[in-house]
Design a protein around this motif. Structure first.
Motif, short mmCIF file in Angstrom:
data_model
loop_
_atom_site.label_atom_id
_atom_site.label_comp_id
_atom_site.label_asym_id
_atom_site.label_seq_id
_atom_site.Cartn_x
_atom_site.Cartn_y
_atom_site.Cartn_z
N GLN A 16 6.99 -84.58 -16.79
CA GLN A 16 8.18 -84.87 -16.06
C GLN A 16 8.72 -85.73 -17.18
N VAL A 17 10.02 -85.14 -17.97
CA VAL A 17 10.68 -85.93 -18.79
C VAL A 17 11.82 -86.86 -17.87
N LEU A 29 14.97 -88.53 -16.05
CA LEU A 29 16.04 -88.02 -15.06
C LEU A 29 17.13 -87.00 -16.06
N ARG A 67 20.39 -88.32 -4.66
CA ARG A 67 19.77 -87.03 -4.38
C ARG A 67 18.92 -86.85 -5.51
N HIS A 68 19.51 -87.08 -6.83
CA HIS A 68 18.82 -87.11 -8.08
C HIS A 68 17.72 -87.98 -8.26
N PHE A 69 18.02 -89.40 -7.98
CA PHE A 69 17.08 -90.51 -8.06
C PHE A 69 16.07 -90.15 -7.28
N HIS A 121 16.00 -84.52 -17.88
CA HIS A 121 15.50 -83.26 -17.16
C HIS A 121 16.86 -82.52 -16.89
N ILE A 168 25.35 -88.80 -13.31
CA ILE A 168 24.07 -89.65 -13.16
C ILE A 168 24.31 -90.79 -14.08
N ASP A 175 11.82 -84.87 -7.17
CA ASP A 175 10.68 -84.85 -7.87
C ASP A 175 10.82 -85.29 -9.38
N TYR A 176 11.82 -84.98 -9.91
CA TYR A 176 12.11 -85.14 -11.35
C TYR A 176 12.88 -86.53 -11.62
N GLY A 177 13.07 -87.07 -10.58
CA GLY A 177 14.07 -88.34 -10.43
C GLY A 177 13.22 -89.86 -10.80
N LEU A 178 13.38 -90.71 -10.30
CA LEU A 178 12.98 -92.19 -10.81
C LEU A 178 11.42 -92.00 -10.10
#
Lengths: 454, 173
Positions: A50-51, A53, B88-90, A56, A422, B93-96
């Motif tokens: 997983q790269v 955030l 939502r991004h944090f 990604h 982000i 599953d690809y988040g923090l």
């Protein structure tokens, strides 16, 4: 005799099957084989990672833009980032696209390069290079066609055998023709998706340099024919520029004399009997002639929009080159164009990253564009003899000697933007202090902190 | 006292005053002249890690961190939506890594502008907790983030409160 019979039966069966049913089966078969090989290849390259955030979201934004630009596709694409530090990217039948951490590191933050790599791998899938190479290797074409009718779905055993062979095919690289075909299609996809078609050229150039510096041969094994591919792509990149269009010249400001945006240097003619068209620079700040060009035959000069670079046309006693200089008189790039025809009308793009120039003499000249810091020099048009060029946001406008003006526009490049804003997430960097080692005779030795990773 | 000694004493006094000032609170106005706040004693602006979109400050303790990021092309309705879209991004599953929402987003009046605040934990090189303030005004916005190691976060919040209490906007609201 037996084989011949099987083949004949196969052909009869195949002809009786509708095209859509065949197509649907093959997609299913490709996906099954690709999925099976995916597991093994993922493990071989250290697993999926997983790269971060931001990386990604950037990867997905580029990947989704490319996938949505496909005219029509039978495949559902997925992107997998592999943990391996090896520089590689590959695809598997059915729409599995892989890129290694090593490749991402090599590409850095250049979206155009990343798009180039992904577009090339998508093109392999769309052109069925993997499955076709597999079929050739196994001689499966007839047996699979038969199997699909008899069994309706491929058996696990057939898929496993096929996936093993597929891994060998993928790791040994595709044929020269398949690579060329994927490159050309990738350029088309890049333009359709709003990326620069030279991105794939620049990443191939990076791979070539990487291979020279890391002579393990791993890059060339999986990406053969790099130099020939770069040559092919350079010859086709110009085709994505618009045809020259006649335009009104009233609003354009053509200038025959280069002007320093920072106001320090004056470009002066310095004609002599041997060099009738020679140029030189006068430094207004120091009140003296600049001697950088003295031993050279410089006939054209253009300043970058920010004034940081100067481009000059230089006669090297054999052919014409373009040299780029910084403001301290150092040559930062030499473009060996090997042009017997004089280089004229040097003009920077508004972003300062590209330079247009003309080559040739007579009634028709060639309009070329070179990328600063990159290998790309691409011919974008043939136009009537030009007196001057101007490069604005919409493209290059050439004022022809006949009095007409032509506009040639580059393919539109749309910046990559993630759907949501982000924010960054950062951590404190450790404070690094030298370690103090009390030596003999009251001496103190400072050593590099052990926490520094070199 | 000869002139050499006088000069030495003078230098010592100057150094003492400078050192004393370095330990005092200082007012900080951002380079874009959008806001101003008081930097608590012991906090240091990190020029090497800052740029025109990001300001970074290190606190006196090992893990204390304050960073402020500018946004110029936001497409959100308000600060609360800004906050939720980021969360939502944090939390994806690809988040923090090991994201944990510790306090739900809340909206409050931050020095005269509506802002949203949230607190969450994640595992970076160490376990961390962040309290992040989201401010959106038209297409412009800010996030102000106070971050510390999980074991020390609660004790460090006084620093963040001090900063927020001293906050004022340099632009009209």
């Amino acid at each position: 005799m037996k084989i011949l019979v099987v083949c004949l039966v196969g052909l009869i069966l195949c002809s009786a099957v509708t095209y859509s049913a065949q197509s649907s089966f093959m997609v299913h078969f490709e996906r099954a084989v690709g999925k099976s090989a995916k597991e093994q290849l993922t493990a071989a390259y250290g697993g999926e990672i997983q790269v971060s955030l931001h990386d990604h979201l950037r990867l997905q934004a580029i990947f989704e833009r490319l996938c949505s630009a496909l005219d029509s596709s039978e495949y559902q694409y997925s992107l997998i980032v592999l943990a391996s530090g090896k520089v590689n990217a590959f695809s598997l039948p059915g729409g599995f696209i892989f890129v290694t951490r090593g490749m991402l590191k090599l590409i850095g933050d250049d979206d155009q390069r990343l798009a180039g790599v992904l577009a090339h791998e998508i093109a392999h899938v769309e052109k069925k290079h993997g499955i076709n190479a597999l079929m050739r290797q196994l001689g499966l074409s007839v047996s699979v066609e038969l199997g699909k009718r008899v069994l309706e779905v491929p058996t696990n055993q057939a898929v496993q055998i096929a996936s093993q062979a597929l891994i060998e095919v993928v790791q040994s690289g595709y044929s020269r023709e398949a690579e060329f075909e994927a490159d050309l299609l990738a350029q088309y996809y890049l333009v359709q998706a709003g990326f620069d078609p030279t991105g794939i050229i620049h990443v191939l150039s990076d791979l070539s340099v990487y291979d020279r510096e890391h002579p393990s041969g791993e890059v060339f094994r999986s990406h053969p024919h790099i130099h020939a591919r770069i040559g092919h792509l350079l010859s086709t990149a110009g085709s994505f520029w618009s045809e020259p269009q006649l335009v009104e010249a009233q609003e354009l400001q053509f200038s025959s004399k280069a002007t320093d945006p920072l106001g320090r240097f004056l470009v002066e003619a310095c004609a002599s009997e041997s060099n009738p068209a020679r140029l030189t620079l006068y430094d207004q700040q120091n009140g003296q002639q600049v001697t950088w060009f003295d031993p050279l035959f410089v006939t054209e000069l253009a300043f970058a929009p920010d004034g940081a670079l100067m481009a000059t046309a230089v006669w090297n006693q054999v052919s014409w080159d373009v040299w780029l200089w910084n403001r301290y008189g150092s040559v930062v790039e030499r473009w060996h164009l090997e042009s017997a025809d004089q280089i004229r009308n040097l003009t920077f793009a508004p972003d300062g990253k590209k330079i247009a120039y003309t080559r040739g003499s007579g009634d028709q000249v060639e309009l070329w564009v070179g990328y600063v810091g990159e290998v790309s020099r691409i011919k974008v048009a043939e136009i009537p003899l030009v007196e001057s060029l101007v490069w604005q946001v919409g493209g290059i406008t050439a004022a022809a000697a006949t009095g007409e003006c032509y506009r040639i526009a580059p393919p539109a490049v749309v910046p990559v933007k993630t759907a949501d804003p982000i924010p960054v997430v950062i951590e404190r960097k450790p404070r690094l202090s030298p370690e103090i080692d009390q030596g003999l005779k009251d001496s103190v030795r400072l050593t590099r902190p052990s926490s520094i990773e070199l | 006292m000869d002139s050499y000694m006088r000069r030495l004493v003078l230098i010592c006094i100057v150094l003492f005053i400078t050192a004393a000032e370095a330990k005092a609170d200082v007012n900080f106005t951002d380079p874009h002249r959008i806001f101003r706040f008081t930097v608590p004693a012991g906090w240091i602006y990190q020029a090497g890690e800052s740029n025109d979109r990001l300001l970074v400050f290190y606190g006196p303790d090992t893990e204390q961190l304050l960073y402020i990021e500018y946004f110029t092309d936001l497409d959100v309705e308000d600060s609360y939506q800004f906050c939720n879209r980021v969360l939502r991004h944090f939390s994806a599953d690809y988040g923090l890594p090991d994201f944990e929402l510790l306090e739900e987003p809340v909206v409050w009046n931050f020095a005269g502008i509506e802002a949203a605040a949230v607190e969450y934990g994640f595992v970076g090189s160490k376990e961390r907790i962040e309290r992040r303030i989201f401010v959106a005004k038209g297409s412009a916005g800010l996030t102000i983030t106070f971050s510390d190691g999980r074991p020390y976060f609660a004790e460090s919040l006084d620093h963040f409160d001090f900063i927020l209490n001293s906050w004022s906007w340099e632009v009209s609201q």
